[in-house]
Write an enzyme that holds these catalytic residues in place. Structure first.
Site, PDB file in Angstrom:
ATOM      1  N   LYS A 174     -33.030  11.555  -3.837  1.00  0.00           N
ATOM      2  CA  LYS A 174     -32.445  12.261  -2.699  1.00  0.00           C
ATOM      3  C   LYS A 174     -33.415  13.309  -2.174  1.00  0.00           C
ATOM      4  O   LYS A 174     -33.707  14.289  -2.855  1.00  0.00           O
ATOM      5  CB  LYS A 174     -31.156  12.969  -3.122  1.00  0.00           C
ATOM      6  CG  LYS A 174     -30.406  13.540  -1.927  1.00  0.00           C
ATOM      7  CD  LYS A 174     -29.343  14.527  -2.325  1.00  0.00           C
ATOM      8  CE  LYS A 174     -29.757  15.955  -2.114  1.00  0.00           C
ATOM      9  NZ  LYS A 174     -30.149  16.300  -0.757  1.00  0.00           N
ATOM     10  N   GLY A 227     -36.324  22.590  -6.747  1.00  0.00           N
ATOM     11  CA  GLY A 227     -35.546  23.332  -5.761  1.00  0.00           C
ATOM     12  C   GLY A 227     -35.304  24.742  -6.262  1.00  0.00           C
ATOM     13  O   GLY A 227     -36.061  25.264  -7.084  1.00  0.00           O
ATOM     14  N   SER A 228     -34.224  25.334  -5.794  1.00  0.00           N
ATOM     15  CA  SER A 228     -33.979  26.738  -6.126  1.00  0.00           C
ATOM     16  C   SER A 228     -33.472  26.886  -7.559  1.00  0.00           C
ATOM     17  O   SER A 228     -32.902  25.943  -8.138  1.00  0.00           O
ATOM     18  CB  SER A 228     -32.950  27.320  -5.158  1.00  0.00           C
ATOM     19  OG  SER A 228     -31.725  26.656  -5.338  1.00  0.00           O
ATOM     20  N   THR A 231     -29.620  26.218  -7.826  1.00  0.00           N
ATOM     21  CA  THR A 231     -29.217  24.812  -7.920  1.00  0.00           C
ATOM     22  C   THR A 231     -29.632  24.247  -9.278  1.00  0.00           C
ATOM     23  O   THR A 231     -28.883  23.480  -9.903  1.00  0.00           O
ATOM     24  CB  THR A 231     -29.852  23.989  -6.780  1.00  0.00           C
ATOM     25  OG1 THR A 231     -29.523  24.598  -5.539  1.00  0.00           O
ATOM     26  CG2 THR A 231     -29.353  22.565  -6.778  1.00  0.00           C
ATOM     27  N   GLU A 249     -37.916  22.131 -11.805  1.00  0.00           N
ATOM     28  CA  GLU A 249     -38.981  22.948 -11.195  1.00  0.00           C
ATOM     29  C   GLU A 249     -38.313  23.841 -10.182  1.00  0.00           C
ATOM     30  O   GLU A 249     -37.767  23.344  -9.188  1.00  0.00           O
ATOM     31  CB  GLU A 249     -40.026  22.044 -10.519  1.00  0.00           C
ATOM     32  CG  GLU A 249     -40.750  21.112 -11.455  1.00  0.00           C
ATOM     33  CD  GLU A 249     -41.567  21.840 -12.505  1.00  0.00           C
ATOM     34  OE1 GLU A 249     -41.908  23.032 -12.297  1.00  0.00           O
ATOM     35  OE2 GLU A 249     -41.864  21.228 -13.543  1.00  0.00           O
ATOM     36  N   CYS A 284     -43.652  27.171  -3.474  1.00  0.00           N
ATOM     37  CA  CYS A 284     -43.199  27.834  -4.697  1.00  0.00           C
ATOM     38  C   CYS A 284     -44.359  28.543  -5.397  1.00  0.00           C
ATOM     39  O   CYS A 284     -44.142  29.472  -6.173  1.00  0.00           O
ATOM     40  CB  CYS A 284     -42.586  26.809  -5.629  1.00  0.00           C
ATOM     41  SG  CYS A 284     -43.711  25.431  -5.934  1.00  0.00           S
ATOM     42  N   GLU A 386     -37.174  36.029  -5.070  1.00  0.00           N
ATOM     43  CA  GLU A 386     -37.967  35.128  -4.236  1.00  0.00           C
ATOM     44  C   GLU A 386     -37.534  35.247  -2.773  1.00  0.00           C
ATOM     45  O   GLU A 386     -36.343  35.214  -2.472  1.00  0.00           O
ATOM     46  CB  GLU A 386     -37.751  33.683  -4.708  1.00  0.00           C
ATOM     47  CG  GLU A 386     -38.615  32.691  -3.973  1.00  0.00           C
ATOM     48  CD  GLU A 386     -38.382  31.251  -4.435  1.00  0.00           C
ATOM     49  OE1 GLU A 386     -37.216  30.825  -4.499  1.00  0.00           O
ATOM     50  OE2 GLU A 386     -39.376  30.565  -4.723  1.00  0.00           O
TER      51      GLU A 386
HETATM   52  P1  NAD Z   1     -32.187  23.846  -3.049  1.00  0.00           P
HETATM   53  O1  NAD Z   1     -31.952  24.113  -4.473  1.00  0.00           O
HETATM   54  O2  NAD Z   1     -31.257  24.393  -2.051  1.00  0.00           O
HETATM   55  O3  NAD Z   1     -32.213  22.265  -2.786  1.00  0.00           O
HETATM   56  C1  NAD Z   1     -33.093  21.399  -3.473  1.00  0.00           C
HETATM   57  C2  NAD Z   1     -32.480  20.015  -3.516  1.00  0.00           C
HETATM   58  O4  NAD Z   1     -31.300  20.056  -4.328  1.00  0.00           O
HETATM   59  C3  NAD Z   1     -32.019  19.500  -2.143  1.00  0.00           C
HETATM   60  O5  NAD Z   1     -32.267  18.120  -2.054  1.00  0.00           O
HETATM   61  C4  NAD Z   1     -30.533  19.802  -2.175  1.00  0.00           C
HETATM   62  O6  NAD Z   1     -29.774  18.985  -1.303  1.00  0.00           O
HETATM   63  C5  NAD Z   1     -30.201  19.520  -3.625  1.00  0.00           C
HETATM   64  N1  NAD Z   1     -28.966  20.152  -4.110  1.00  0.00           N
HETATM   65  C6  NAD Z   1     -28.350  21.268  -3.655  1.00  0.00           C
HETATM   66  N2  NAD Z   1     -27.232  21.517  -4.376  1.00  0.00           N
HETATM   67  C7  NAD Z   1     -27.157  20.546  -5.322  1.00  0.00           C
HETATM   68  C8  NAD Z   1     -26.239  20.276  -6.381  1.00  0.00           C
HETATM   69  N3  NAD Z   1     -25.189  21.041  -6.614  1.00  0.00           N
HETATM   70  N4  NAD Z   1     -26.479  19.218  -7.178  1.00  0.00           N
HETATM   71  C9  NAD Z   1     -27.567  18.430  -6.983  1.00  0.00           C
HETATM   72  N5  NAD Z   1     -28.461  18.632  -5.982  1.00  0.00           N
HETATM   73  C10 NAD Z   1     -28.260  19.686  -5.163  1.00  0.00           C
HETATM   74  O7  NAD Z   1     -33.691  24.280  -2.765  1.00  0.00           O
HETATM   75  P2  NAD Z   1     -34.439  24.293  -1.361  1.00  0.00           P
HETATM   76  O8  NAD Z   1     -33.930  25.447  -0.574  1.00  0.00           O
HETATM   77  O9  NAD Z   1     -34.407  22.918  -0.780  1.00  0.00           O
HETATM   78  O10 NAD Z   1     -35.946  24.554  -1.822  1.00  0.00           O
HETATM   79  C11 NAD Z   1     -36.509  25.811  -1.941  1.00  0.00           C
HETATM   80  C12 NAD Z   1     -36.602  26.208  -3.398  1.00  0.00           C
HETATM   81  O11 NAD Z   1     -37.346  25.229  -4.100  1.00  0.00           O
HETATM   82  C13 NAD Z   1     -37.335  27.519  -3.618  1.00  0.00           C
HETATM   83  O12 NAD Z   1     -36.627  28.277  -4.569  1.00  0.00           O
HETATM   84  C14 NAD Z   1     -38.672  27.086  -4.199  1.00  0.00           C
HETATM   85  O13 NAD Z   1     -39.297  28.033  -5.013  1.00  0.00           O
HETATM   86  C15 NAD Z   1     -38.277  25.884  -4.963  1.00  0.00           C
HETATM   87  N6  NAD Z   1     -39.433  25.016  -5.189  1.00  0.00           N
HETATM   88  C16 NAD Z   1     -39.957  24.945  -6.452  1.00  0.00           C
HETATM   89  C17 NAD Z   1     -41.070  24.158  -6.700  1.00  0.00           C
HETATM   90  C18 NAD Z   1     -41.650  24.051  -8.084  1.00  0.00           C
HETATM   91  O14 NAD Z   1     -42.460  23.153  -8.308  1.00  0.00           O
HETATM   92  N7  NAD Z   1     -41.293  24.898  -9.014  1.00  0.00           N
HETATM   93  C19 NAD Z   1     -41.656  23.436  -5.657  1.00  0.00           C
HETATM   94  C20 NAD Z   1     -41.106  23.545  -4.376  1.00  0.00           C
HETATM   95  C21 NAD Z   1     -39.988  24.337  -4.160  1.00  0.00           C
END
Ligand code: NAD
Length: 486
Positions: A174, A227-228, A231, A249, A284, A386
């Site tokens: 996804k 992601g965050s 999440t 991550e 990130c 962040e």
């Molecule tokens: P997010 O957590 O909002 O979303 C990430 C993904 O998770 C999306 O596809 C989203 O639809 C999905 N998601 C949301 N809620 C969910 C749930 N309850 N269950 C399963 N999936 C769910 O993050 P974002 O705003 O898309 O991305 C930004 C964040 O990602 C920042 O915090 C950034 O630091 C982090 N990030 C980390 C890395 C790393 O390698 N550590 C790399 C890139 C981004």
């Protein structure tokens, strides 16, 4: 122009979502809707899992070389359309097209190729003694889930699916609903390239509907998530119920630490600037806290600010733009609110600090000026949380001990960069910093064989190289007794 309608990839076919509903996809540079993303739900995930289950045994039974061929074919197809993909990624995210063309899309191609090669080069493990000979099988898990964010859409999407597929798993993936476009294009290419049906399924939609259904599905054996942190915590809690494997991550609040003895050539200074503002700070790995040794603080600040002020915020399609738009209206609001909070906390804005209004087609885009703030205590919210935007804080420090205390003083631990010419100091600091990655006199210099990931609230597990292949396989030890020891 009517918005483009995207589709899911399920069982080798492009399919509309079961709900029949779609989400608006915005072009951040213009603030307008240009596409419709399937607003799928658990029914689409169920279809994808069933297709993946049917496809998994034959995919796992292919030789490494055969699987590698499929990945290379997909990589070739993306590479042949590099300019198109770069434009599409730029339109979807707001990032400068030159960045998408030089970083995002080449890296997506590299990810597919790297894991195609890695699986053919992965050595086995054996342990022998006088009594027995042990060898360890690394078997694919079956069906796995990959969930990726919006900031580096195709780059991170392929970073997950490539090792999962190379290791012999079928995938239900996804992408972010905010930036679904290039994953949709990849769906089309997978069909064109003859990727075996059901091996790669891409279900588009929101986190609460699609992401959650992937995490909860009993037949999905592992979740690779980027992601965050919020999440990630929800996914970890959910996955714990079924003892699912997870790789997380998550967010970062990374320090860049500049010592008096650093070689501050123009090239190094440019890299330090890039480490804060590349992709509008929406990486990130960006160094959002810039720690500078007190004895060079004023001089460094002068040179640094001159470079930051010269960065050009503009239409992402304009080759001269260094920064484009922030990814969404909600994220624009978050970043501008964080800047207001920094001021309320006592920060002095040295440059930027406001939205940028452009003319013409970008008049309604979500642009923020590169912003540098000083005068904040290390433990305020601005320096701990962040922001994920073009905002860098400057913090002076006296010596190594203070630098370590400030750098480690957050709940995150993804990546740190150090600027020093003293090798002993570099090594000492690298050992003391609580981060998964430490760069010395460089930033975001990536070798895909190395372990990638964070500690503390930034991550659980590591991606990259054989680490990723280990995650996507289950080890099984086979012990053969020597005849004399039976
Ligand atoms: P997010 O957590 O909002 O979303 C990430 C993904 O998770 C999306 O596809 C989203 O639809 C999905 N998601 C949301 N809620 C969910 C749930 N309850 N269950 C399963 N999936 C769910 O993050 P974002 O705003 O898309 O991305 C930004 C964040 O990602 C920042 O915090 C950034 O630091 C982090 N990030 C980390 C890395 C790393 O390698 N550590 C790399 C890139 C981004």
């Amino acid at each position: 122009m009517a918005p483009l309608t995207l589709a899911n990839l399920i069982d080798g076919q492009l399919r509309a979502p079961c709900t029949g509903a779609y989400l608006d996809v915005f072009e951040p540079a213009t603030g307008t809707v240009y596409a419709r993303c399937p607003d799928s739900d658990q029914r689409d995930v169920e279809l994808a899992v069933q297709a993946a289950q049917r496809a998994a045994p034959a995919w796992a039974a292919l030789s490494h070389g055969e699987r590698a061929k499929h990945l290379h074919r997909l990589a070739d197809a993306v590479e042949a359309r590099l300019d198109e993909f770069a434009l599409e990624e730029s339109r979807d995210t707001g990032k400068p097209v030159k960045l998408a063309r030089s970083v995002d899309i080449p890296r997506a191609v590299a990810n597919l190729r790297f894991f195609a090669e890695a699986i053919t080069q992965w050595p086995g493990e054996t342990h022998a003694d006088a009594r027995a000979f042990n060898y360890t099988l690394r078997q694919p898990l079956g069906v796995v889930g990959c969930i990726s964010p919006w900031n580096l859409p195709l780059y991170l999407f392929t970073w997950k699916i490539a090792p999962a597929l190379a290791a012999g798993n079928a995938v239900v993936a996804k992408p972010s609903e905010i930036t679904p476009f290039t994953a949709f294009r990849l769906s089309e290419l997978a069909i064109d390239c003859g990727f075996p049906r059901g091996v790669l399924n891409i279900v588009q939609g929101t986190g609460p509907a699609v992401g959650k259904a992937i995490v909860e599905h009993p037949h999905i054996k592992a979740i690779s998530f980027t992601g965050s942190t919020r999440t990630g915590a929800a996914i970890a809690a959910q996955a714990a119920q079924s003892f699912k494997k997870v790789s997380l991550e998550m967010g970062g609040k990374n320090p860049a630490v500049v010592f008096t003895d650093a070689d501050l050539s123009e090239t190094h200074l440019d890299t330090i600037v890039r480490s804060g503002f590349s992709n509008q700070g929406e990486i990130c790995l960006c160094g959002s806290r810039l720690l500078v040794q007190r004895s060079i603080y004023d001089e460094f600040k002068r040179r640094y600010l001159a470079k930051v002020q010269a960065l050009r915020v503009g239409d992402p399609q304009d080759e001269r733009s260094d920064l484009g738009a922030l990814v969404s209206s909600a994220h624009f609001d978050k970043v501008t609110t964080c800047i207001e909070r920094a001021v309320a906390e006592g920060g002095r804005v040295l440059c930027g600090g406001e939205a940028v209004k452009l003319d013409g087609r970008c008049a309604d885009g979500w642009f923020v000026a590169p912003t540098v703030i000083e005068g904040l205590p290390q433990d305020c919210a601005t320096n701990r949380e962040e922001i994920f935007g073009p905002v860098v804080t400057l913090l002076p420090f006296a010596d190594e001990d203070e630098a370590v205390a400030i750098a480690n003083g957050t709940e995150y631990g993804l990546a740190a960069s150090l600027w020093t010419s003293n090798l002993d100091r570099a090594q000492r600091m690298a050992e003391r910093l609580e981060f998964g990655i430490v760069w010395i006199n460089c930033w975001m210099l990536r070798d895909l064989r190395t372990p990638f990931g964070g500690v503390k609230n930034s991550g659980v597990g590591r991606e990259g190289g054989f680490e990723a292949l280990r995650f996507f396989t289950e080890p099984k030890n086979v012990c053969i007794a020597r005849s004399s020891s039976a």
